[in-house]
Design an enzyme around this catalytic site. Structure first.
Site, short mmCIF file in Angstrom:
data_model
loop_
_atom_site.label_atom_id
_atom_site.label_comp_id
_atom_site.label_asym_id
_atom_site.label_seq_id
_atom_site.Cartn_x
_atom_site.Cartn_y
_atom_site.Cartn_z
N HIS A 1 34.95 55.38 3.14
CA HIS A 1 32.97 55.98 2.90
C HIS A 1 32.93 57.93 2.78
O HIS A 1 32.29 58.14 1.80
CB HIS A 1 32.29 55.79 3.77
N SER B 1 35.23 48.12 6.33
CA SER B 1 34.79 47.90 8.31
C SER B 1 34.96 47.35 8.91
O SER B 1 35.14 47.24 10.26
CB SER B 1 33.02 48.43 8.16
N ALA C 1 29.36 52.58 10.54
CA ALA C 1 31.40 52.37 10.74
C ALA C 1 32.12 53.25 9.67
O ALA C 1 32.95 52.40 9.08
CB ALA C 1 31.67 51.24 10.75
N LEU C 2 32.48 54.29 9.14
CA LEU C 2 32.33 54.96 8.48
C LEU C 2 34.22 54.56 8.38
O LEU C 2 34.48 55.53 9.69
CB LEU C 2 31.68 56.25 8.22
#
Ligand code: PAF
Length: 285
Positions: A41, A191, A36-37
Site C-alpha cells: 500500500h 494484508s 491493514a496497510l
C-alpha cells in the site's frame, strides 16, 4: 497530522477547501484501500505522492465485496497503525467512512456489474466479489473526483475490471497500476499474510516459486507454462490450488496453446484458511 474524514459531505468539503486554497497544482490522486496497510500500500501512496499534488487514501472494509462465509468479520483492522504510517508520509486526508455512510440503503443499493470477466477466476470462487469492488470504487471515484486512482498489480483482475469500468462509463480518470511488492522470498505482500502461521508462511512461497517456474517456461508455450507452475504448486500439501490460468492481458480471456505474445499467469491458492492470489506477466515466445 492526517485528518480522518468519516462522512461523504465532510470529504467533499475538505477536498474543495484544499483544492481552492492550493498554491501549486491541483491534481488529485485517490488510493483506495481496506486498511491493514503494508509496504505494498505504501508503494501505491508513494507513487500517488509523486504524480499528484493532493493524495487521498480511503480505508474502508467494503462489505459488498465479501461473500457469505468469507473473512469480512476477521479482516484485519489496524486503523491506528495505518494513520501513523499515513501521517509519516504527509497524507493530509484519510477517508474512513462507516458502512452505513457508504450504504445507507443497505443491500438494496444500485450495483455496478462486472460482466462476464467479473464472473471468472476470482469472481468464480467469490461470487459477486467484483460487483462489490466496482460498486465501491465507483462510489469512491464520485466522492473524491480524482484525476488518477492507484491500484496494486497483485490484484490484476481488479485492475483490469476497474480500467474497463472507467472506460465503459466514460470517466475521465487515469489508472496507475503499481508493481507488486514482495517479501525477500518472493511472497507478494498482502494484508492476509498475517494469518499464516510459520509453517503456512513457508508453504506459501510455492506461489511465487510457481510463477517463477511459469516464466522460465514461457518460450515453450502455454501448456508448458501451466505444467511448470502446477508441478510446483502441487508439490506442497499445505497449498490447495484454486485456479491457475494464463490470460491475454488485453481481454483477460484464457489463451490457448497457439498463443504468442504478452500473457499473464494468474494463480489463487488456499494455505490453511488463508486464500492468496498472485500473478506474473510473461511473454510467450
Ligand atoms: O484492493 C482492495 O483493497 C479493495 O478491493 C478496494 C479496491 C479498496 C475496494 O474495496
Amino acid at each position: 497530522m492526517s485528518v480522518v474524514v468519516e462522512t461523504i459531505a465532510g470529504m467533499r468539503s475538505a477536498l474543495r477547501h484544499l483544492t481552492e486554497s492550493a498554491d501549486g497544482g491541483r491534481k488529485v490522486a485517490l488510493v483506495p484501500t481496506m486498511g491493514a496497510l503494508h509496504d505494498g500500500h505504501l508503494a501505491l501512496i508513494d507513487r500517488a505522492l509523486q504524480i499528484a499534488d493532493i493524495v487521498v487514501v480511503s480505508i474502508f472494509v467494503n462489505p459488498l465485496q465479501f461473500g457469505a462465509g468469507e473473512d469480512l468479520d476477521t479482516y484485519p483492522r489496524t486503523l491506528d497503525a495505518d494513520l501513523a504510517a499515513l501521517e509519516a508520509r504527509g497524507v493530509p486526508f484519510v477517508f474512513a467512512p462507516t458502512a452505513d455512510e457508504m450504504y445507507p440503503r443497505g443491500a438494496s443499493e444500485t450495483r455496478v456489474t462486472s460482466g462476464s470477466i467479473g464472473g471468472r477466476y476470482e469472481g468464480k470462487s467469490r461470487r459477486g466479489h467484483f460487483d462489490g469492488v466496482l460498486t465501491v470504487v465507483a462510489k469512491l471515484l464520485n466522492i473524491v473526483e480524482p484525476d488518477v486512482v492507484a491500484f496494486g498489480e497483485k490484484d490484476a483482475q481488479q485492475v483490469f475490471l476497474v480500467r474497463r469500468m472507467i472506460g465503459d462509463l466514460d470517466l475521465d480518470i487515469a489508472v496507475e497500476a503499481v508493481e507488486t511488492v514482495r517479501d525477500v522470498d518472493g511472497l507478494a505482500l498482502s494484508s492476509r499474510n498475517r494469518f499464516l502461521d510459520d509453517r503456512q508462511r513457508r508453504a506459501a512461497v510455492a506461489i511465487p516459486n510457481a510463477l517463477e517456474a511459469a516464466e522460465s517456461s514461457a518460450d515453450r508455450g502455454t501448456d508448458a507454462v501451466l505444467a511448470a507452475a502446477q508441478s510446483v504448486l502441487t508439490g506442497d500439501s499445505d497449498v490447495q490450488l484454486d485456479y491457475l490460468t494464463v490470460v491475454d492481458p488485453a481481454t483477460f480471456l484464457p489463451v490457448d496453446e497457439g498463443h504468442h505474445g504478452r500473457a499473464v499467469v494468474l494463480v489463487a491458492a488456499r494455505v490453511g484458511d488463508t486464500r492468496l492470489i498472485d500473478n506474473q506477466a510473461i511473454y510467450i515466445g
